[in-house]
Motif scaffolding. Structure first.
Motif, short mmCIF file in Angstrom:
data_model
loop_
_atom_site.label_atom_id
_atom_site.label_comp_id
_atom_site.label_asym_id
_atom_site.label_seq_id
_atom_site.Cartn_x
_atom_site.Cartn_y
_atom_site.Cartn_z
N LEU A 113 -26.42 -104.57 -67.77
CA LEU A 113 -27.13 -104.47 -66.50
C LEU A 113 -26.33 -105.06 -65.35
O LEU A 113 -26.79 -105.04 -64.21
CB LEU A 113 -28.48 -105.19 -66.60
CG LEU A 113 -29.47 -104.61 -67.61
CD1 LEU A 113 -30.67 -105.53 -67.77
CD2 LEU A 113 -29.91 -103.22 -67.19
N GLU A 140 -40.77 -99.61 -56.19
CA GLU A 140 -40.44 -98.95 -57.45
C GLU A 140 -39.64 -97.67 -57.18
O GLU A 140 -39.87 -96.99 -56.18
CB GLU A 140 -41.70 -98.58 -58.22
CG GLU A 140 -42.49 -99.75 -58.74
CD GLU A 140 -43.81 -99.29 -59.34
OE1 GLU A 140 -43.98 -99.44 -60.55
OE2 GLU A 140 -44.65 -98.77 -58.59
N PHE A 200 -31.03 -99.63 -52.09
CA PHE A 200 -31.02 -99.50 -53.55
C PHE A 200 -29.78 -98.75 -54.02
O PHE A 200 -29.26 -99.03 -55.11
CB PHE A 200 -32.27 -98.76 -54.03
CG PHE A 200 -32.35 -98.67 -55.53
CD1 PHE A 200 -32.73 -99.77 -56.29
CD2 PHE A 200 -31.99 -97.50 -56.19
CE1 PHE A 200 -32.76 -99.70 -57.68
CE2 PHE A 200 -32.03 -97.42 -57.57
CZ PHE A 200 -32.42 -98.52 -58.32
N THR A 220 -27.38 -101.29 -54.49
CA THR A 220 -27.69 -102.07 -55.69
C THR A 220 -27.17 -101.38 -56.94
O THR A 220 -26.60 -102.04 -57.83
CB THR A 220 -29.22 -102.28 -55.82
OG1 THR A 220 -29.69 -103.03 -54.69
CG2 THR A 220 -29.57 -103.02 -57.10
N LYS A 236 -24.35 -102.76 -59.70
CA LYS A 236 -24.73 -103.03 -61.09
C LYS A 236 -24.03 -102.13 -62.10
O LYS A 236 -23.92 -102.50 -63.27
CB LYS A 236 -26.26 -102.88 -61.25
CG LYS A 236 -27.05 -104.07 -60.74
CD LYS A 236 -28.52 -103.92 -61.05
CE LYS A 236 -29.27 -105.23 -60.81
NZ LYS A 236 -28.89 -106.28 -61.78
N VAL A 275 -30.46 -98.85 -66.05
CA VAL A 275 -30.62 -99.83 -64.96
C VAL A 275 -31.92 -99.57 -64.20
O VAL A 275 -32.63 -100.51 -63.83
CB VAL A 275 -29.41 -99.77 -64.02
CG1 VAL A 275 -29.66 -100.58 -62.75
CG2 VAL A 275 -28.16 -100.28 -64.73
N ILE A 276 -32.27 -98.31 -63.96
CA ILE A 276 -33.49 -98.00 -63.21
C ILE A 276 -34.73 -98.44 -63.97
O ILE A 276 -35.66 -99.02 -63.39
CB ILE A 276 -33.53 -96.49 -62.90
CG1 ILE A 276 -32.50 -96.16 -61.82
CG2 ILE A 276 -34.94 -96.07 -62.43
CD1 ILE A 276 -32.35 -94.69 -61.53
N GLU A 318 -34.94 -100.87 -66.16
CA GLU A 318 -34.98 -102.33 -66.12
C GLU A 318 -35.38 -102.83 -64.73
O GLU A 318 -36.10 -103.83 -64.60
CB GLU A 318 -33.62 -102.90 -66.52
CG GLU A 318 -33.26 -102.72 -67.97
CD GLU A 318 -34.19 -103.49 -68.89
OE1 GLU A 318 -34.64 -104.59 -68.52
OE2 GLU A 318 -34.50 -102.98 -69.99
N TYR A 319 -34.93 -102.13 -63.70
CA TYR A 319 -35.29 -102.51 -62.33
C TYR A 319 -36.80 -102.38 -62.11
O TYR A 319 -37.45 -103.30 -61.61
CB TYR A 319 -34.53 -101.62 -61.34
CG TYR A 319 -34.96 -101.78 -59.90
CD1 TYR A 319 -34.48 -102.82 -59.12
CD2 TYR A 319 -35.87 -100.89 -59.34
CE1 TYR A 319 -34.88 -102.97 -57.80
CE2 TYR A 319 -36.27 -101.03 -58.02
CZ TYR A 319 -35.78 -102.08 -57.26
OH TYR A 319 -36.20 -102.22 -55.95
N ASN A 320 -37.37 -101.25 -62.50
CA ASN A 320 -38.82 -101.06 -62.34
C ASN A 320 -39.61 -102.04 -63.19
O ASN A 320 -40.65 -102.55 -62.77
CB ASN A 320 -39.21 -99.63 -62.71
CG ASN A 320 -38.97 -98.65 -61.59
OD1 ASN A 320 -38.59 -99.03 -60.47
ND2 ASN A 320 -39.14 -97.37 -61.85
N SER A 338 -38.70 -105.05 -64.02
CA SER A 338 -38.61 -106.39 -63.41
C SER A 338 -39.58 -106.53 -62.26
O SER A 338 -40.11 -107.61 -61.99
CB SER A 338 -37.18 -106.67 -62.94
OG SER A 338 -36.85 -105.83 -61.84
#
Length: 236
Positions: free
Chosen positions: A55, A129, A193, A196, A200, A225-226, A228-230, A232
């Motif tokens: 990540l 999100e 984003f 971001t 990452k 990654v997306i 995991e981002y959502n 979090s």
């Protein structure tokens, strides 16, 4: 002596390895093994560490140095993991009402720089999100892919802010589509984003030696990654 798989003691000798070590075989589960193998199984803690490092913008060679695993095993593990990532956006349920999304597209390449791949993204202005994702070309089909990837509640209720790329105007419903310039600030969240993602995922660097050679792993890294981002965001 016990079998490392089933703990059976019904063990017999089974020749030698290419390095000359005595090999054994379990007569119950047919597992073959040697005593004190040089290459030990990778622990779950190490796998969890690798999952976290994926990540971050860290090259696979650096992960090898940090964890001590073998490069060939790591490449196999990463490819298998990324191929298994879901290619569908997951967001919290939304009530029908006033929703706003910002959409944008960014590019990278797979294999060589002539093979550009465009990442189409939509972000929920309120919850932050990622509500829509599509990977493809920068054309009408790409805009259609992004629109189709949005959950139904966004397609029915959301006002969409985009740049002036013509494909948006063709695909997105005109009543709730707003084409705006960057100076308005109406696409700030999605543009942030994009940055971001580049920070990452080393595969997204436009000037890098660490690009993806296969489209499947490229797509998997982005989706990983997306997701995991959502996830979090739901925790916080």
């Amino acid at each position: 002596m016990k079998c490392p798989r089933c703990d059976s003691q019904y063990i017999v000798k089974n020749g030698h390895t290419h390095t000359g070590k005595q090999s054994f075989k379990c007569r119950d589960c047919t597992r073959q093994f040697v005593i004190a193998p040089r290459h030990q199984p990778i622990s779950e803690d190490t796998k969890e560490l690798i999952d976290r490092l994926l990540l971050e913008k860290i090259f696979l060679a650096a992960i090898v140095r940090a964890t001590g695993v073998f490069p060939r095993w790591l490449q196999y593990y990463v490819n298998k993991k990324l191929r298994a990532v879901k290619r569908k956006v997951e967001v919290k349920s939304k009530k029908k009402g006033n929703l706003t999304i910002q959409c944008d597209e960014m590019w990278s390449f797979v294999g060589d720089k002539s093979n550009r791949q465009w990442i189409w993204l939509a972000i929920d202005v309120l919850t932050k999100e990622i509500g829509g994702v599509y990977l493809g070309k920068r054309d009408e089909a790409g805009a259609r892919g992004l629109w189709d990837s949005l959950p139904t509640v966004y397609r029915q209720c959301a006002v969409s802010y985009t740049d002036f790329w013509s494909a948006y105007g063709i695909v997105f419903p005109k009543k709730k589509h707003r084409a705006v310039g960057k100076d308005t600030g109406q696409t700030n969240y999605i543009e942030r984003f994009n940055n971001t993602l580049r920070k990452k995922i080393f595969r997204l660097g436009r000037k890098t030696l660490s690009f993806s050679k296969k489209l499947s792993t490229y797509m998997g890294a982005i989706w990983y990654v997306i997701h995991e981002y959502n996830a979090s965001l739901s925790i916080t």
